[in-house]
Design an enzyme around this catalytic site. Structure first.
Site, short mmCIF file in Angstrom:
data_model
loop_
_atom_site.label_atom_id
_atom_site.label_comp_id
_atom_site.label_asym_id
_atom_site.label_seq_id
_atom_site.Cartn_x
_atom_site.Cartn_y
_atom_site.Cartn_z
N SER A 216 -18.14 41.35 3.54
CA SER A 216 -17.71 41.85 2.23
C SER A 216 -18.19 40.91 1.11
CB SER A 216 -16.19 42.03 2.17
OG SER A 216 -15.52 40.80 2.22
N MET B 89 -19.21 31.27 10.91
CA MET B 89 -18.14 30.62 11.67
C MET B 89 -18.61 29.42 12.50
SD MET B 89 -15.66 32.25 10.52
CE MET B 89 -14.30 31.73 11.54
N HIS C 230 -14.26 29.37 0.78
CA HIS C 230 -13.15 29.13 1.70
C HIS C 230 -11.88 29.76 1.13
CE1 HIS C 230 -10.95 27.09 4.84
NE2 HIS C 230 -10.04 26.81 3.94
C1 GRF Z 1 -13.95 35.09 3.81
O1 GRF Z 1 -12.56 35.25 3.72
C2 GRF Z 1 -14.36 33.68 3.51
O2 GRF Z 1 -13.48 33.00 2.68
C3 GRF Z 1 -14.38 33.03 4.86
O3 GRF Z 1 -14.79 34.04 5.74
C4 GRF Z 1 -14.45 35.32 5.23
C5 GRF Z 1 -15.68 36.18 5.26
O4 GRF Z 1 -15.40 37.52 4.96
N1 GRF Z 1 -15.24 31.86 4.85
P1 GRF Z 1 -16.58 38.57 4.79
O5 GRF Z 1 -17.36 38.60 6.08
O6 GRF Z 1 -17.40 38.14 3.63
O7 GRF Z 1 -15.87 39.88 4.53
#
Ligand code: GRF
Length: 207
Positions: free
Chosen positions: A18, A97, A116
């Site tokens: 997202s 991750m 974050h």
């Molecule tokens: C987000 O909440 C960000 O803060 C964290 O990982 C999540 C990624 O969400 N580092 P998306 O894949 O961008 O929806």
């Protein structure tokens, strides 16, 4: 960096993407003088790859190697080479991750950014919104920061608060945090790309 040209962004993600979508949208709308030229994921069926392909953006699954929390040496060399071949100006972590190690950090000095889901230095690491809820803080938020060798420790570019409600659930809180992320990430990247940010040790300030 200046605002005369469109900067080339390489996004790294492991999840649904997202934040990628918010950044791509900001580029398309002219709110960010950049284009996403490459999306890389360590997860073959990650939503971020699918979303990028729908927009006609090059999106690759690159194997991470045999470690669970980082790229192994051979994999990391391939990730670096792919980003360099795409001539990216900035590496943007969007739900990636894995912890980045020195070879990748050295290849893109002060040019790797992360988002974050908490007000750092509170609640680094995984599921920061759950940590905040369990701790009982009344305000959490979002941080965009440069990436260094630590976990969620690099110089902070921008932060925004998200109040916690008495009857919040992890899911509802995370959804509100994500909405804030989708505004804050493109805005923080625009600030950085405009060259209006001076980095002095841990501190950054607008010039
Ligand atoms: C987000 O909440 C960000 O803060 C964290 O990982 C999540 C990624 O969400 N580092 P998306 O894949 O961008 O929806």
């Amino acid at each position: 960096m200046n605002s005369e040209r469109r900067f080339r962004l390489g996004l790294l993600g492991s999840g649904k993407g997202s934040n990628f979508a918010a950044i791509a949208e900001a580029c398309a709308a002219g709110r960010l003088p950049a284009e996403v030229v490459l999306v890389l994921s360590d997860v073959p069926d990650a939503g971020i790859l699918e979303r990028a392909r729908e927009r006609g953006i090059r999106a690759l699954h690159l194997p991470p190697g045999h470690f669970r929390t980082r790229l192994d040496e051979a994999a990391e060399a391939a990730w670096i080479a792919t980003l360099q071949a795409a001539q990216v100006d900035l590496v943007v972590l969007a739900g990636f991750m894995r912890i980045l190690k020195p070879p990748l950090l050295r290849a893109f000095p002060l040019k790797i950014v992360n988002i974050h889901p908490s007000l750092l230095p509170s609640f680094p690491g995984l599921e920061a919104w759950k940590q905040a809820l369990e701790y009982g803080v009344k305000v959490t938020g979002v941080t965009v920061h440069l990436v260094d060798h630590g976990i969620d420790t690099g110089p902070i570019i921008a932060q925004a608060p998200v109040p916690i409600e008495d009857d919040d659930t992890p899911e509802r809180l995370h959804a509100r945090i994500q909405r804030v992320e989708h505004d804050l990430y493109p805005a923080a990247l625009a600030l950085l790309l405009a060259g209006n940010l001076k980095i002095e040790g841990r501190r950054t300030r607008r010039t």
